[in-house]
Design a protein around this motif. Structure first.
Motif, PDB file in Angstrom:
ATOM      1  N   ARG A 198      -6.905 -19.721  10.879  1.00 24.35           N
ATOM      2  CA  ARG A 198      -7.091 -21.425  11.621  1.00 24.35           C
ATOM      3  C   ARG A 198      -8.527 -20.905  11.445  1.00 24.35           C
ATOM      4  N   THR A 199      -9.336 -20.034  12.317  1.00 26.02           N
ATOM      5  CA  THR A 199     -10.279 -20.529  12.628  1.00 26.02           C
ATOM      6  C   THR A 199     -11.118 -21.255  11.944  1.00 26.02           C
ATOM      7  N   GLY A 200     -12.538 -21.974  12.583  1.00 27.47           N
ATOM      8  CA  GLY A 200     -13.031 -22.296  11.385  1.00 27.47           C
ATOM      9  C   GLY A 200     -14.060 -21.256  10.473  1.00 27.47           C
ATOM     10  N   THR A 201     -14.047 -20.153  10.646  1.00 23.08           N
ATOM     11  CA  THR A 201     -15.897 -19.674  10.509  1.00 23.08           C
ATOM     12  C   THR A 201     -15.505 -19.029   9.246  1.00 23.08           C
ATOM     13  N   ASN A 202     -16.473 -17.868   9.250  1.00 21.27           N
ATOM     14  CA  ASN A 202     -16.174 -17.295   7.475  1.00 21.27           C
ATOM     15  C   ASN A 202     -15.912 -15.922   7.110  1.00 21.27           C
ATOM     16  N   VAL A 203     -14.320 -16.701   7.659  1.00 21.92           N
ATOM     17  CA  VAL A 203     -13.219 -15.145   7.653  1.00 21.92           C
ATOM     18  C   VAL A 203     -13.186 -14.625   5.930  1.00 21.92           C
ATOM     19  N   SER A 204     -12.221 -15.629   5.217  1.00 31.76           N
ATOM     20  CA  SER A 204     -12.691 -15.563   4.018  1.00 31.76           C
ATOM     21  C   SER A 204     -13.802 -14.458   3.355  1.00 31.76           C
ATOM     22  N   MET A 205     -15.066 -14.468   3.966  1.00 26.82           N
ATOM     23  CA  MET A 205     -15.899 -13.797   2.870  1.00 26.82           C
ATOM     24  C   MET A 205     -15.977 -12.439   3.620  1.00 26.82           C
ATOM     25  N   ALA A 206     -15.517 -12.366   4.660  1.00 27.51           N
ATOM     26  CA  ALA A 206     -15.745 -11.082   5.460  1.00 27.51           C
ATOM     27  C   ALA A 206     -14.489 -10.465   4.909  1.00 27.51           C
ATOM     28  N   VAL A 207     -13.040 -10.471   4.864  1.00 31.90           N
ATOM     29  CA  VAL A 207     -11.961 -10.105   4.245  1.00 31.90           C
ATOM     30  C   VAL A 207     -12.379  -9.177   3.176  1.00 31.90           C
ATOM     31  N   LEU A 208     -12.754 -10.219   2.070  1.00 34.73           N
ATOM     32  CA  LEU A 208     -12.896 -10.253   0.455  1.00 34.73           C
ATOM     33  C   LEU A 208     -14.309  -8.428   0.407  1.00 34.73           C
ATOM     34  N   ALA A 209     -15.086  -9.031   1.802  1.00 32.41           N
ATOM     35  CA  ALA A 209     -16.034  -7.790   1.612  1.00 32.41           C
ATOM     36  C   ALA A 209     -15.315  -6.195   2.176  1.00 32.41           C
ATOM     37  N   ALA A 210     -14.348  -6.543   3.003  1.00 29.39           N
ATOM     38  CA  ALA A 210     -13.785  -5.557   3.594  1.00 29.39           C
ATOM     39  C   ALA A 210     -12.940  -4.850   2.719  1.00 29.39           C
TER      40      ALA A 210
END
Lengths: 541, 209
Positions: A152-164
């Motif tokens: 739900r958070t608006g921050t850039n989680v998608s990029m962080a999880v793809l990086a991981a």
């Protein structure tokens, strides 16, 4: 392929020059150093974020940053330190550099794959750090990306999880490469039970890397898909199960703490025989306990979730299995201490780091048992006690082993020497700073201070102040240590021979730095196992 | 590797080592199995939680198309296995023909998959589409997992086609022969894995009640 002027006494720094000869090198030594330089860069970024967090916690209320920024700080600190520093740290740097040399071969089994894994690592690092400068800001979920907040958070989680996800591939490829190398490239006469213990530790680690990492990969992809497509996988408001996410996350991330810790055990098992000049106590016990930890470590992920509503039976089993891990770990500690007994101890910086490792890792281990017990965990879950425990095992353990290894193999890698006195002083400051920084966290956690808040009640003020001052002491020690290592590189006049520490494993039989093909003559194995100081082959310069 | 030192290690990492490359491939296949394993766990949990919705949704899929695709993949696994026997015996031309046939069958699989997918998308069942968002939660999960798992599988088919393509071109150039065919074997191993995963996906989505 190589220049025809290559002669036996050219080392791997000579020969090809220029940036491209490094970033496209398939030589395991150059790749190890590429990892070292990139890792240290990210480590310093991570330390800086940590110092900022500690500064925020100096006093109750706001000191420096807002709550959301603080959340982003600890998330990015975690992502950088875990995925960019400590998971690759010892295997990717010292494993790459020394595993082939210790096995008596000239490279890993798949040199090009090795280079690819570094490039994938850099790609993942760029993705992770890119969230700092573009998009809606770095993730603020914590490095665990717990659903449903991460959905739900608006921050850039998608990029962080793809990086991981991408970084996971790099880890898998390194692990795969090491397993095959250990199976196929040991020098003639080196059976599995004559391998150095560092190789054993890497072997156990590599299996975890290969067998655990894919699970987190697919889980993180599901988080990204859930965010992009709005499917209810883990968010309960659209039909998902957040506990399922926690299970999938910890199925990898708990074994992953052994990816971080096992290589450090290997380092300690190398440093101790060298600086006691005697065979290691309990070689087989240490070797097999690494495998035992790797195996049992698979079945205990649930102890991260004691408070999230599992059945009592499941909690009981996970808790019992968690206690089982303490057995092989304690076997190692007893063997290390027994190795010191009646050895001719030579107190040098690497040994100091190894001893600090044993001391701090024991604190980390025992606090781990307190967290693994069901009743106490209810009180301590999500407090600073957990943060203290984790940093005692990871930083006080693996981090200290990493710097110990750097001091141990420094003369072999660069053929130069740092100033030992300064190194000892830096170690002392670093050690004091470390304990000042993290020990108060254990106490303030017991008092009930929760983790992941930028603010706290006034009664927690004193321990937090000590902790923040400790972070400055630690940073001073760290800077002095790194400065000493760097200045040794530029000012060292001492000519380093093959074996400055009188070590016994094969890397001490070749020149410092090693030649491109690692050995200028056939390495000779000691008669009875890798630490047989009584039959140590004599080494001519 | 060219050294002028008079000394060469016998166990060099730069030697050709067919055993090493096969071991590496097997380890890689482990990681692939675990990657899909995570999805199988999620499927299992949500099927258990939404049994009826999963059953209803599975009737939307066509078992005929699925069966044809299963046969196509099984045959392609056979042809690539035959191509390896052919190259072992030195029949390079036959090997190339059989590998090309494998690639052809892979395309047949993808085309059938394309028609299946577009029929579902036509009905608005792709995640994010209007009809999809109004589906009951269990059915939405079924179709998400259907697209995600068969999509990831199709992605592996494409990687496999590229892999086999590289092997075909290397075989044509004479780089892979009856004494050096570990790359052919690795391509075969990978292709069998892709096949194997489909063998599990097919009953999970199309068949079981």
């Amino acid at each position: 392929m190589y220049m025809t002027t290559l002669v036996a006494n050219t080392n791997f720094f000579q020969g090809k020059k220029g940036l491209f000869s490094w970033i496209f090198s398939v030589d395991h030594k150059r790749i190890g150093l590429l990892y070292l330089y990139s890792l240290m860069t990210f480590f310093i970024v991570g330390v800086t974020l940590g110092l900022l967090m500690r500064y925020e916690l100096l006093n109750p209320g706001k000191d420096l940053v807002e709550a959301k920024t603080y959340n982003q700080l600890f998330t990015l600190h975690g992502v950088i330190m875990i995925f960019l520093f400590i998971i690759p740290s010892i295997p990717a740097v010292f494993g790459n550099f020394f595993l082939p040399i210790m096995l008596g071969t000239d490279d890993v089994s798949f040199p090009r794959l090795n280079l690819l894994s570094w490039w994938i690592y850099i790609l993942g690092a760029i993705m992770a750090l890119s969230t700092l400068v573009y998009g809606d800001g770095p993730a603020d979920t914590g490095w665990t990306f717990y659903a449903p907040y991460s959905v739900r958070t608006g921050t850039n989680v998608s990029m962080a999880v793809l990086a991981a996800f991408v970084l996971g591939f790099s880890s898998i490829l390194t692990g795969l490469n090491f397993i095959v190398t250990i199976h196929r490239l040991r020098t003639p006469g080196m059976s599995f039970l004559k391998m150095p213990l560092f190789a054993w530790a890497l072997y156990a680690t590599s299996w975890i890397q290969v067998l655990a990492t894919p699970i987190i990969g697919i889980t993180l992809l599901m988080i990204a898909a859930e965010r992009m497509l709005g499917v209810g996988l883990f968010d309960p408001s659209i039909g998902g199960d957040p506990i399922l996410y926690q299970h999938l996350f910890w199925i990898y991330s708990h074994p992953a703490v052994y990816i971080m810790a096992l290589p450090a055990f290997g380092i300690i098992s190398e440093i101790l025989p060298t600086f006691t000049q005697r065979t290691i106590f309990g070689y087989k016990a240490i070797a097999f306990s690494s495998l035992a930890i790797a195996f049992v470590g698979y079945f205990i992920w649930g102890h991260h979730m004691f408070t999230s509503g599992m059945s009592g039976t499941a909690r009981f089993i996970f808790s019992m299995l968690t206690f089982l891990v303490a057995i092989p770990t304690a076997i190692k500690v007893f063997n290390w201490v027994a190795t010191l007994y009646k050895g001719s101890i030579n107190v040098q910086p690497p040994l100091l780091y190894a001893l600090a490792f044993i001391f701090q890792f024991m604190i980390g281990g025992f606090t781990g048992l307190i967290l693994g017990a069901l009743a106490t965990d209810i009180h301590l879950h999500d407090t600073h006690f957990v943060v203290g425990h984790f940093h005692y095992v990871m930083f006080g353990g693996t981090g200290f082993a990493f710097f110990g290894a750097l001091h141990y193999w420094y003369p072999k890698i660069w053929g130069k020497m740092y100033n030992v006195k300064v190194a000892n002083v830096a170690f002392t400051i670093f050690f004091i700073g470390f304990n000042m920084l993290y020990f108060p966290m254990l106490i303030v956690g017991l008092m009930g201070m929760p983790r992941r808040y930028y603010d706290y009640l006034p009664e927690f003020h004193l321990p937090n102040m000590i902790s923040t001052y400790g972070s400055w002491v630690l940073a001073t020690g760290l800077l002095l240590m790194l400065g000493n290592l760097i200045s040794g590189f530029y000012t060292s006049k001492r000519k380093i021979g093959r074996n400055p520490w009188n070590g016994i494993t094969l890397e001490w039989q070749t020149t410092s730095p090693p030649p491109l093909q690692n050995f200028d003559r056939m390495p000779v194995l000691p008669k009875n196992g890798p630490y047989d100081y009584e039959n140590k082959p004599s080494i001519k310069e | 590797m060219e050294h002028h030192t008079g000394f060469v290690l016998p166990n060099s990492g730069h030697n050709r080592d067919a055993e090493a490359s096969k071991l590496g491939m097997w380890l890689f296949l482990f990681t692939e199995l675990l990657l899909f394993g995570g999805l199988f766990i999620v499927y299992m949990v949500y099927r258990y939680m939404n049994h009826d919705a999963f059953l209803m949704s599975s009737f939307e899929l066509s078992p005929v198309m699925g069966t044809i695709n299963t046969i196509v993949l099984l045959v392609s696994s056979m042809t690539i296995a035959m191509s390896i026997t052919a190259i072992q015996k030195g029949n390079t031309k036959t090997a190339i023909k059989l590998m090309s046939l494998t690639v052809f069958l892979a395309f047949v699989f993808l085309v059938i998959k394309y028609f299946e997918w577009s029929a579902k998308i036509h009905h608005g069942l792709f995640p994010g589409m209007e009809h999809y968002t109004n589906l009951p939660k269990g059915e939405a999960l079924f179709f998400f997992l259907y697209f995600f798992m068969t999509g990831l599988h199709a992605f592996h088919i494409i990687i496999g086609v590229i892999f086999i393509g590289v092997v075909i071109s290397k075989t044509k150039k004479g780089l892979l022969t009856s004494d050096n065919y570990s790359l052919n074997e690795n391509a075969g191993l990978y292709w069998h894995l892709v096949d194997l995963i489909w063998i599990y996906l097919f009953p999970l989505f199309y068949l079981i009640h």
